[in-house]
Scaffold this motif. Structure first.
Motif, PDB file in Angstrom:
ATOM      1  N   SER A  47      36.079  44.796  33.715  1.00 23.07           N
ATOM      2  CA  SER A  47      35.882  43.685  34.656  1.00 23.07           C
ATOM      3  C   SER A  47      34.451  43.146  34.666  1.00 23.07           C
ATOM      4  N   GLY A  79      36.860  37.073  31.079  1.00 24.55           N
ATOM      5  CA  GLY A  79      36.690  35.801  31.778  1.00 24.55           C
ATOM      6  C   GLY A  79      35.660  34.880  31.161  1.00 24.55           C
ATOM      7  N   SER A  85      42.468  33.879  31.609  1.00 27.55           N
ATOM      8  CA  SER A  85      42.074  32.855  32.587  1.00 27.55           C
ATOM      9  C   SER A  85      41.506  31.597  31.950  1.00 27.55           C
ATOM     10  N   ASN A  86      41.098  31.665  30.677  1.00 26.64           N
ATOM     11  CA  ASN A  86      40.451  30.489  30.078  1.00 26.64           C
ATOM     12  C   ASN A  86      41.058  30.058  28.747  1.00 26.64           C
ATOM     13  N   GLY A  93      47.319  32.991  30.406  1.00 24.22           N
ATOM     14  CA  GLY A  93      47.866  33.823  31.482  1.00 24.22           C
ATOM     15  C   GLY A  93      48.488  35.117  30.976  1.00 24.22           C
ATOM     16  N   LYS A 186      45.785  33.353  43.687  1.00 21.69           N
ATOM     17  CA  LYS A 186      45.554  34.741  43.275  1.00 21.69           C
ATOM     18  C   LYS A 186      46.361  35.708  44.153  1.00 21.69           C
ATOM     19  N   LYS A 237      38.053  38.521  41.046  1.00 26.75           N
ATOM     20  CA  LYS A 237      38.440  38.671  39.645  1.00 26.75           C
ATOM     21  C   LYS A 237      39.855  38.166  39.398  1.00 26.75           C
ATOM     22  N   ASP A 238      40.091  37.675  38.205  1.00 31.50           N
ATOM     23  CA  ASP A 238      41.410  37.173  37.836  1.00 31.50           C
ATOM     24  C   ASP A 238      42.338  38.336  37.499  1.00 31.50           C
ATOM     25  N   ASN A 240      45.216  38.560  35.774  1.00 35.88           N
ATOM     26  CA  ASN A 240      45.616  38.689  34.366  1.00 35.88           C
ATOM     27  C   ASN A 240      44.488  39.232  33.502  1.00 35.88           C
ATOM     28  N   ASN A 241      43.265  38.806  33.790  1.00 35.83           N
ATOM     29  CA  ASN A 241      42.116  39.358  33.069  1.00 35.83           C
ATOM     30  C   ASN A 241      42.022  40.870  33.287  1.00 35.83           C
TER      31      ASN A 241
END
Length: 337
Positions: A47, A79, A85-86, A93, A186, A237-238, A240-241
């Protein structure tokens, strides 16, 4: 933006997918010497992004930018590099493919050799999943570096560690808002639940017994620590990440590749660099016994535990000044050896 992007192009992953137009984010400190012989590579952790590594870099420290050219590559999935996320459709995703630590280090090797023309590295160093990548560097490119300094991490995810991560994953994905990864907002309940699972493992029993969350970190109560520190850590934090990096962690194994064919002891034995393996004495994820086993199979390694009750956080991210100094002193000793 205080970092740069290296374009990997069509990057074929170990598990079969290809990330097209793959991006590796990185930040550098210091100046590359004319001989290109002052390089330290410092990968990121679960993370974490390069910002979260900067506490160990500074004038007068082991990772001194006036002496060394320090490269902090961001893990795929964190990320900043290509991540759920990008990344554009169709691999966005929850469709983002499985990425191994082997993939990460292969990408980093390309950055270092293709972008900078570097052929030799003084040291690779990293905390937690950064340590996993450090071990991979040593096994994948054994002739490329002088020193390795993995701290509070392992060369292979243990079965116990795998089970812990199943708890984190289950908590996160139990939120109805998770929606199999196709969330519009989220999954905050899931992120908060994952944070609570994590909270029992990041610090040791002794840390909680001594109430260091209150006495040293200054939280007003245990509940304040769980919400403000732990939930606050996970909520930005995302999801999926996090799950992409969690899969990378669970499947971490320096021998799981064509070089070693699953022979873990052979992979450890192939690491030539002078290595300080530095577990946290009270780390619940990566107990010292696992590190002792690794060192026993490495030809040029020393077992150098960080004597601390701060558990996994003895190694980062700069939380306890006493541990930071102990770690920095060991890194200085290794670099001087």
């Amino acid at each position: 933006m205080d970092y740069e992007i290296f374009d990997l192009g069509d990057f074929a992953l170990q598990r079969g997918a290809t990330l097209r137009d793959c991006k590796l984010a990185y930040k550098t400190f210091g100046t590359l010497s004319p001989a290109k012989d002052n390089v330290i590579v410092y990968p990121t952790w679960y993370s974490g992004q390069h910002y979260d590594n900067e506490w160990l870099v500074g004038e007068g420290m082991a990772l001194d930018p006036s002496k060394y050219f320090i490269i902090i590559p961001n893990m795929l999935g964190n990320g900043l590099s290509s991540s759920p996320s990008n990344y554009p459709e169709p691999y966005n995703g929850p469709r983002f493919p499985q990425v191994t630590a082997y993939d990460n280090v292969k990408a980093q090797h390309r950055l270092i050799t293709e972008k900078f023309g570097i052929e030799h590295i003084v040291m690779v160093v990293g905390w937690s999943m950064g340590a996993l990548q450090t071990f991979h560097w040593g096994a994948m490119y054994p002739d490329m570096m002088d020193k390795l300094a993995p701290f509070c991490g392992s060369a292979k995810c243990s079965r116990h560690n795998f089970v812990f991560l199943e708890g984190v994953k289950a908590a996160l994905t139990a939120d109805a808002a998770w929606n199999n990864g196709w969330y519009d907002e989220k999954p905050a309940k899931g992120l908060r639940a994952a944070a609570r699972v994590y909270a029992g493992w990041g610090f040791s029993q002794a840390f909680y017994r001594q109430k260091l969350d209150i006495e040293t970190l200054g939280f007003s109560s245990l509940e304040d620590f769980l919400v403000a520190f732990w939930e606050g850590f996970f909520l930005p934090k995302d999801a999926n990440n996090l799950l992409t990096m969690l899969w990378t962690w669970q499947n971490g194994d320096i021998s799981d590749n064509e070089l070693y064919g699953g022979d873990f002891e052979k992979a450890l034995g192939a690491i030539k660099a002078k290595t300080f393996v530095m577990p946290g004495r009270t780390d619940l994820y990566f107990p010292p016994e696992d590190s002792e086993n690794e060192v026993a199979n490495m030809p040029n390694a020393e077992f150098r535990p960080i004597e601390s009750v701060w558990g996994h956080f003895a190694g980062g991210p700069g939380t306890n000044p006493v541990d930071v100094k102990a770690l920095d002193d060991m890194l200085k000793e290794l670099l001087a050896a």
